[in-house]
Design a protein around this motif. Structure first.
Motif, PDB file in Angstrom:
ATOM      1  N   GLY A   1       0.823  -1.199   0.000  1.00 12.66           N
ATOM      2  CA  GLY A   1       0.000   0.000   0.000  1.00 12.66           C
ATOM      3  C   GLY A   1       0.859   1.252   0.000  1.00 12.66           C
ATOM      4  O   GLY A   1       2.048   1.208   0.325  1.00 12.66           O
ATOM      5  N   TRP A   2       0.235   2.348  -0.410  1.00 13.72           N
ATOM      6  CA  TRP A   2       0.867   3.663  -0.343  1.00 13.72           C
ATOM      7  C   TRP A   2       0.049   4.546   0.595  1.00 13.72           C
ATOM      8  O   TRP A   2      -1.189   4.567   0.528  1.00 13.72           O
ATOM      9  CB  TRP A   2       0.924   4.320  -1.723  1.00 13.72           C
ATOM     10  CG  TRP A   2       1.945   3.748  -2.650  1.00 13.72           C
ATOM     11  CD1 TRP A   2       1.744   2.822  -3.631  1.00 13.72           C
ATOM     12  CD2 TRP A   2       3.334   4.081  -2.689  1.00 13.72           C
ATOM     13  NE1 TRP A   2       2.919   2.545  -4.275  1.00 13.72           N
ATOM     14  CE2 TRP A   2       3.916   3.309  -3.728  1.00 13.72           C
ATOM     15  CE3 TRP A   2       4.158   4.938  -1.973  1.00 13.72           C
ATOM     16  CZ2 TRP A   2       5.273   3.388  -4.059  1.00 13.72           C
ATOM     17  CZ3 TRP A   2       5.497   5.011  -2.293  1.00 13.72           C
ATOM     18  CH2 TRP A   2       6.046   4.242  -3.322  1.00 13.72           C
ATOM     19  N   PHE A   3       0.761   5.275   1.432  1.00 11.43           N
ATOM     20  CA  PHE A   3       0.152   6.246   2.326  1.00 11.43           C
ATOM     21  C   PHE A   3       0.920   7.552   2.180  1.00 11.43           C
ATOM     22  O   PHE A   3       2.024   7.571   1.626  1.00 11.43           O
ATOM     23  CB  PHE A   3       0.219   5.753   3.781  1.00 11.43           C
ATOM     24  CG  PHE A   3      -0.623   4.536   4.044  1.00 11.43           C
ATOM     25  CD1 PHE A   3      -0.195   3.274   3.646  1.00 11.43           C
ATOM     26  CD2 PHE A   3      -1.848   4.643   4.668  1.00 11.43           C
ATOM     27  CE1 PHE A   3      -0.975   2.145   3.868  1.00 11.43           C
ATOM     28  CE2 PHE A   3      -2.634   3.524   4.897  1.00 11.43           C
ATOM     29  CZ  PHE A   3      -2.196   2.275   4.494  1.00 11.43           C
TER      30      PHE A   3
ATOM     31  N   VAL B   1      -3.583   6.149   0.510  1.00 12.06           N
ATOM     32  CA  VAL B   1      -3.587   6.611  -0.877  1.00 12.06           C
ATOM     33  C   VAL B   1      -4.063   5.498  -1.815  1.00 12.06           C
ATOM     34  O   VAL B   1      -5.004   5.687  -2.583  1.00 12.06           O
ATOM     35  CB  VAL B   1      -2.189   7.089  -1.304  1.00 12.06           C
ATOM     36  CG1 VAL B   1      -2.188   7.475  -2.791  1.00 12.06           C
ATOM     37  CG2 VAL B   1      -1.733   8.267  -0.453  1.00 12.06           C
ATOM     38  N   ALA B   2      -3.408   4.347  -1.745  1.00 13.47           N
ATOM     39  CA  ALA B   2      -3.758   3.254  -2.649  1.00 13.47           C
ATOM     40  C   ALA B   2      -3.227   1.941  -2.098  1.00 13.47           C
ATOM     41  O   ALA B   2      -2.272   1.933  -1.316  1.00 13.47           O
ATOM     42  CB  ALA B   2      -3.194   3.503  -4.049  1.00 13.47           C
ATOM     43  N   ALA B   3      -3.851   0.851  -2.505  1.00  9.12           N
ATOM     44  CA  ALA B   3      -3.413  -0.474  -2.074  1.00  9.12           C
ATOM     45  C   ALA B   3      -3.576  -1.463  -3.217  1.00  9.12           C
ATOM     46  O   ALA B   3      -4.406  -1.272  -4.114  1.00  9.12           O
ATOM     47  CB  ALA B   3      -4.215  -0.937  -0.867  1.00  9.12           C
ATOM     48  N   ILE B   4      -2.776  -2.523  -3.161  1.00  4.54           N
ATOM     49  CA  ILE B   4      -2.830  -3.546  -4.198  1.00  4.54           C
ATOM     50  C   ILE B   4      -2.619  -4.913  -3.564  1.00  4.54           C
ATOM     51  O   ILE B   4      -1.819  -5.072  -2.635  1.00  4.54           O
ATOM     52  CB  ILE B   4      -1.785  -3.264  -5.298  1.00  4.54           C
ATOM     53  CG1 ILE B   4      -1.979  -4.202  -6.492  1.00  4.54           C
ATOM     54  CG2 ILE B   4      -0.363  -3.344  -4.749  1.00  4.54           C
ATOM     55  CD1 ILE B   4      -1.217  -3.742  -7.735  1.00  4.54           C
ATOM     56  N   SER B   5      -3.371  -5.894  -4.054  1.00  3.14           N
ATOM     57  CA  SER B   5      -3.246  -7.246  -3.531  1.00  3.14           C
ATOM     58  C   SER B   5      -1.980  -7.916  -4.058  1.00  3.14           C
ATOM     59  O   SER B   5      -1.330  -7.421  -4.985  1.00  3.14           O
ATOM     60  CB  SER B   5      -4.467  -8.068  -3.937  1.00  3.14           C
ATOM     61  OG  SER B   5      -4.521  -8.195  -5.352  1.00  3.14           O
TER      62      SER B   5
ATOM     63  N   ARG C   1      -6.684   9.838 -10.983  1.00  2.00           N
ATOM     64  CA  ARG C   1      -5.387  10.499 -11.177  1.00  2.00           C
ATOM     65  C   ARG C   1      -4.218   9.583 -10.847  1.00  2.00           C
ATOM     66  O   ARG C   1      -3.184   9.633 -11.529  1.00  2.00           O
ATOM     67  CB  ARG C   1      -5.303  11.759 -10.323  1.00  2.00           C
ATOM     68  CG  ARG C   1      -6.364  12.794 -10.630  1.00  2.00           C
ATOM     69  CD  ARG C   1      -6.114  14.100  -9.881  1.00  2.00           C
ATOM     70  NE  ARG C   1      -6.109  13.931  -8.429  1.00  2.00           N
ATOM     71  CZ  ARG C   1      -5.066  14.234  -7.653  1.00  2.00           C
ATOM     72  NH1 ARG C   1      -3.950  14.707  -8.175  1.00  2.00           N
ATOM     73  NH2 ARG C   1      -5.164  14.075  -6.347  1.00  2.00           N
ATOM     74  N   PHE C   2      -4.350   8.768  -9.814  1.00  2.00           N
ATOM     75  CA  PHE C   2      -3.265   7.887  -9.376  1.00  2.00           C
ATOM     76  C   PHE C   2      -3.609   6.440  -9.724  1.00  2.00           C
ATOM     77  O   PHE C   2      -4.762   6.017  -9.611  1.00  2.00           O
ATOM     78  CB  PHE C   2      -3.061   7.975  -7.872  1.00  2.00           C
ATOM     79  CG  PHE C   2      -2.498   9.280  -7.368  1.00  2.00           C
ATOM     80  CD1 PHE C   2      -2.396  10.398  -8.183  1.00  2.00           C
ATOM     81  CD2 PHE C   2      -2.043   9.376  -6.063  1.00  2.00           C
ATOM     82  CE1 PHE C   2      -1.878  11.587  -7.721  1.00  2.00           C
ATOM     83  CE2 PHE C   2      -1.516  10.559  -5.565  1.00  2.00           C
ATOM     84  CZ  PHE C   2      -1.444  11.672  -6.399  1.00  2.00           C
ATOM     85  N   THR C   3      -2.580   5.687 -10.085  1.00  2.00           N
ATOM     86  CA  THR C   3      -2.753   4.270 -10.390  1.00  2.00           C
ATOM     87  C   THR C   3      -1.665   3.467  -9.694  1.00  2.00           C
ATOM     88  O   THR C   3      -0.480   3.767  -9.852  1.00  2.00           O
ATOM     89  CB  THR C   3      -2.680   4.016 -11.894  1.00  2.00           C
ATOM     90  OG1 THR C   3      -3.678   4.790 -12.569  1.00  2.00           O
ATOM     91  CG2 THR C   3      -2.911   2.534 -12.200  1.00  2.00           C
ATOM     92  N   ILE C   4      -2.077   2.448  -8.949  1.00  2.00           N
ATOM     93  CA  ILE C   4      -1.116   1.551  -8.311  1.00  2.00           C
ATOM     94  C   ILE C   4      -1.000   0.286  -9.148  1.00  2.00           C
ATOM     95  O   ILE C   4      -1.994  -0.220  -9.683  1.00  2.00           O
ATOM     96  CB  ILE C   4      -1.539   1.240  -6.857  1.00  2.00           C
ATOM     97  CG1 ILE C   4      -0.438   0.477  -6.134  1.00  2.00           C
ATOM     98  CG2 ILE C   4      -2.869   0.510  -6.802  1.00  2.00           C
ATOM     99  CD1 ILE C   4      -0.678   0.337  -4.628  1.00  2.00           C
ATOM    100  N   SER C   5       0.219  -0.214  -9.264  1.00  2.00           N
ATOM    101  CA  SER C   5       0.456  -1.445 -10.011  1.00  2.00           C
ATOM    102  C   SER C   5       1.658  -2.141  -9.410  1.00  2.00           C
ATOM    103  O   SER C   5       2.346  -1.584  -8.552  1.00  2.00           O
ATOM    104  CB  SER C   5       0.687  -1.147 -11.495  1.00  2.00           C
ATOM    105  OG  SER C   5       1.849  -0.335 -11.653  1.00  2.00           O
TER     106      SER C   5
END
Length: 124
Positions: free
Chosen positions: A32-34, A45-49, A64-68
């Motif tokens: 994840g991002w914080f 901010v964002a999280a990813i499995s 606007r933001f994309t997590i990968s």
């Protein structure tokens, strides 16, 4: 012990893009991002499995933001487009070991491992 290292922060102008990277030394990690702005609490901010198939973004960054992630390189990315001055903060990458490929975590208390943070400053 899992080591988490962020990179990619910097000073940009409003409307610009920036990509943050985070490399974690362990395996089977949800990420994840914080971020934390001066005088404010740290926020999601964002999280990813682990599989990369499930993601979640905070309302303030949706669209606007994309997590990968690239599991072959143990790296997670945060692509930030259309940056705004209110995106200015220290951005932290977080990780936790998981048993399930689709597990997703949205709160900082659910993460065990943290990076040192990278500064993102957006000028108007």
């Amino acid at each position: 012990q899992v080591q988490v290292v962020e990179s990619g922060g910097g000073l940009v102008q409003a409307g610009d893009s920036l990509r943050l990277s985070c490399t974690a030394s362990g395996s089977r990690l949800a990420m994840g991002w914080f971020r934390q702005a001066p005088g404010k609490e740290r926020e999601f901010v964002a999280a990813i499995s682990l599989s990369g198939g499930r993601t979640s973004n905070a309302d303030s960054v949706k669209g606007r933001f994309t997590i990968s992630r690239d599991n072959a390189k143990n790296t997670v990315f945060l692509q930030m487009n259309s940056l705004k001055p209110e995106d200015t903060a220290v951005y932290y990458c977080a990780a936790r070991a998981v048993a399930f490929m689709t597990a997703l975590y949205l709160t900082d208390s659910e993460y065990n491992y943290w990076g040192q943070g990278t500064q993102v400053t957006v000028s108007s």
